[in-house]
Design a protein around this motif. Sequence first.
Motif, PDB file in Angstrom:
ATOM      1  N   SER A  36      -2.414  -3.094  -9.923  1.00  0.00           N
ATOM      2  CA  SER A  36      -3.461  -3.617  -9.052  1.00  0.00           C
ATOM      3  C   SER A  36      -2.927  -4.244  -7.758  1.00  0.00           C
ATOM      4  CB  SER A  36      -4.304  -4.643  -9.808  1.00  0.00           C
ATOM      5  OG  SER A  36      -3.450  -5.675 -10.242  1.00  0.00           O
ATOM      6  N   ALA A  79       0.027   4.834  -6.274  1.00  0.00           N
ATOM      7  CA  ALA A  79      -0.586   3.492  -6.234  1.00  0.00           C
ATOM      8  C   ALA A  79      -1.192   3.156  -7.598  1.00  0.00           C
ATOM      9  CB  ALA A  79      -1.650   3.436  -5.140  1.00  0.00           C
ATOM     10  N   ARG A  85      -2.450   8.409  -4.132  1.00  0.00           N
ATOM     11  CA  ARG A  85      -3.397   7.834  -5.093  1.00  0.00           C
ATOM     12  C   ARG A  85      -2.720   7.680  -6.461  1.00  0.00           C
ATOM     13  NH1 ARG A  85      -8.505  10.987  -4.143  1.00  0.00           N
ATOM     14  NH2 ARG A  85      -7.510  12.529  -5.472  1.00  0.00           N
ATOM     15  N   ALA A 140      -5.928  -4.877   2.594  1.00  0.00           N
ATOM     16  CA  ALA A 140      -5.023  -4.695   1.449  1.00  0.00           C
ATOM     17  C   ALA A 140      -4.245  -5.983   1.192  1.00  0.00           C
ATOM     18  CB  ALA A 140      -4.071  -3.525   1.720  1.00  0.00           C
ATOM     19  N   ARG A 175      -6.206  -8.801  -0.650  1.00  0.00           N
ATOM     20  CA  ARG A 175      -6.690  -8.560  -2.011  1.00  0.00           C
ATOM     21  C   ARG A 175      -6.098  -9.527  -3.027  1.00  0.00           C
ATOM     22  NH1 ARG A 175      -7.058  -3.090  -4.375  1.00  0.00           N
ATOM     23  NH2 ARG A 175      -4.864  -3.376  -4.752  1.00  0.00           N
ATOM     24  N   ALA A 184       0.840  -1.202   0.000  1.00  0.00           N
ATOM     25  CA  ALA A 184       0.000   0.000   0.000  1.00  0.00           C
ATOM     26  C   ALA A 184       0.870   1.245   0.000  1.00  0.00           C
ATOM     27  CB  ALA A 184      -0.899   0.008   1.232  1.00  0.00           C
ATOM     28  N   THR A 238      -0.975  -2.870  -5.686  1.00  0.00           N
ATOM     29  CA  THR A 238      -0.762  -1.818  -4.677  1.00  0.00           C
ATOM     30  C   THR A 238      -2.029  -0.986  -4.521  1.00  0.00           C
ATOM     31  OG1 THR A 238       1.575  -1.663  -5.261  1.00  0.00           O
ATOM     32  CG2 THR A 238       0.648   0.185  -4.041  1.00  0.00           C
ATOM     33  N   THR A 239      -2.430  -0.776  -3.267  1.00  0.00           N
ATOM     34  CA  THR A 239      -3.587   0.069  -2.994  1.00  0.00           C
ATOM     35  C   THR A 239      -3.111   1.340  -2.289  1.00  0.00           C
ATOM     36  OG1 THR A 239      -5.793   0.093  -2.036  1.00  0.00           O
ATOM     37  CG2 THR A 239      -4.109  -0.991  -0.758  1.00  0.00           C
ATOM     38  N   TRP A 240      -3.950   2.338  -2.179  1.00  0.00           N
ATOM     39  CA  TRP A 240      -3.565   3.513  -1.395  1.00  0.00           C
ATOM     40  C   TRP A 240      -4.511   3.639  -0.211  1.00  0.00           C
ATOM     41  CZ3 TRP A 240      -6.486   7.981  -0.560  1.00  0.00           C
ATOM     42  CH2 TRP A 240      -7.649   8.089  -1.331  1.00  0.00           C
TER      43      TRP A 240
END
Length: 300
Positions: free
Chosen positions: A263, A258, A255, A297, A300, A242, A265-267
């Motif tokens: 896909s 990421a 944002r 996270a 996922r 993340a 990596t999320t923020w």
Amino acid sequence: MRRAALALTLLLAATGASATPTLTVFACEPEWAALTRVLMPQARLHVATHAGQDPHHIEARPALIAQLRSADLAVCTGAALESGWLPVLQQRAGNARVRDVFYAADHVELIDPQPGVIGTPWAGDVHAQGNPHLHTDPHKLLEVAQALAQRLQQECPVQREAIAERLRGFETQWRARIAHWERQAAPLRGRSVAAQHTTFGYLWRWLGLRQTADLEPRPGMAPTPGHLQRLLEGLRREPPLAVVVAGFHDPRAARWLAGQLGSSTTWLTLPATVAEDADGAALLRWMDELVAPLLRAAAR
Ligand SMILES: [Zn+2]
């Protein structure tokens, strides 16, 4: 007989008056206000900062000066976190009772001290003495609670037993939750994160996460396009779980980064602290709010 009754009345009155003696406490950050409430629910509290503010940089407003002037005790983080504003408040408040501030950082071992770095009162976010954002490690928070209990007992000796009992209750509850969070957090161990500043440095260390990139080009400086581009190139080799910012940060850089990393990596925006009126239960919920999004996270 009448004299005995009068003596009893006076005794009861005196007991009544001292049954709930209280202190006026000036807390620099909401987490220390919450701990004070846990240990001394009747304390009158002023809280200088809120979760939407970067505690490194606040304005020494007249309202804060007045609050510090009326306080019996100041409870702050220390390690230069408040060096840009607390000395100004102290000077203007002119209150001898709050000269000896309770600093949380004096009671725990800080991570990442930078002995060669010269910190100045205007560059507190450089962290020469070590990372001051220690409240995101629940073990350290517990150590601070123990030290704060001692200080409150000194300030208010008639509350000694009551404070000790509340501390025991908090320790039991908090230790049980720490064990629960640590079991939950097994999937996070060894994973990497990118983040803005070292706000969650203790959280990463506690959960076994590694911060492999800082969105700040320099401590306290907002992300720049050039810096983000360089980070992106480095992070493509090992995309983090993340990209994390605190609630008081602008989330756009996280944002963007990421989004560029794809896909895997999320923020995330994590709350840097609790609300100003938080109690012990709110501290527990806040820690849940730090751990749960990271677990989501990772799943996922
Ligand atoms: Zn900092």
